[in-house]
Enzyme design. Structure first.
Site: not given
Ligand code: MLT
Length: 208
Positions: A106, A156, A187
């Site tokens: 992520s 996701d 996710h």
């Molecule tokens: C991010 O902010 O890098 C993406 O949206 C993934 C997350 O939720 O951290």
């Protein structure tokens, strides 16, 4: 330089020359991915930093302005800061800087993708678990010889599958060898993602 080498981190030595750079998701920390990393490559060194940005107390690797909307100037600066840390840690712990593979989830996958685009010499490969295009560089780097796994979730809602697909296409255009794994999940990672990452890493280790 402080004892944490610039980032609070965990270092777990392995029995091979390989190093996994473990990059956690939003709200994670340096402990989060150690077990996953050890299960993915039991012989690798594990280097696991904690993201320095706090979003309502949740550690991240760079600032975002809204869900999926990144503060690009911060992302660029934090990418270089992280890449410099890996160099410093390599000198400190004595690992081979040419054998570093990122395993990011992520937010951690997004900064790993940013590192591929902005510091192409840093990583020999990356397993990008639930990543999207973090930024569009003015010029694509030369990623020939770099291998990337993009593991995306068809359901996701945080990192929509189309974002992962566009990232894979961008990295391929830059010359990387990209494998895409599609999971029916959302996710969070499922067994298929973990298996795909393990097989991909094992394939690389065998080829090295
Ligand atoms: C991010 O902010 O890098 C993406 O949206 C993934 C997350 O939720 O951290």
């Amino acid at each position: 330089m402080s004892a944490d080498l610039g980032f609070i981190h965990r270092w777990e030595p392995g029995t091979s020359e390989r190093t996994l750079l473990l990059l956690h998701g939003t709200g994670g920390d340096e402990h989060d991915l150690l077990e996953l990393g050890r299960s993915l490559d039991p012989a690798a060194n594990l280097l696991s930093p904690r993201g320095k940005v706090l979003e309502h107390g949740a550690p991240r690797f760079f600032r975002r302005l809204a869900l999926g909307v990144f503060d690009e100037a911060d992302l660029v600066a934090r990418t270089h800061e992280l890449a410099d840390f890996v160099g410093v840690a390599g000198a400190h712990y004595g690992f081979d800087p040419g054998l570093v593979v990122a395993v990011g989830f992520s937010n951690g996958a997004n900064i790993a993708a940013s590192a591929l685009l902005l510091r192409p010499e840093l990583l020999s490969g990356a397993a990008l678990l639930r990543a999207m295009v973090p930024l569009t560089p003015t010029q694509l780097p030369d990623l020939a010889g770099r291998e990337v796994l993009v593991a995306a979730g068809l359901a996701d809602h945080l990192v929509p599958p189309d974002g992962s697909k566009r990232l894979a296409e961008m990295l391929e255009r830059a010359g990387a060898t990209v494998k895409v794994h599609w999971s029916p999940s959302g996710h969070f990672l499922d067994g298929g993602d973990i298996g795909a990452a393990r097989d991909w890493l094992a394939g690389r280790a065998k080829a090295a």
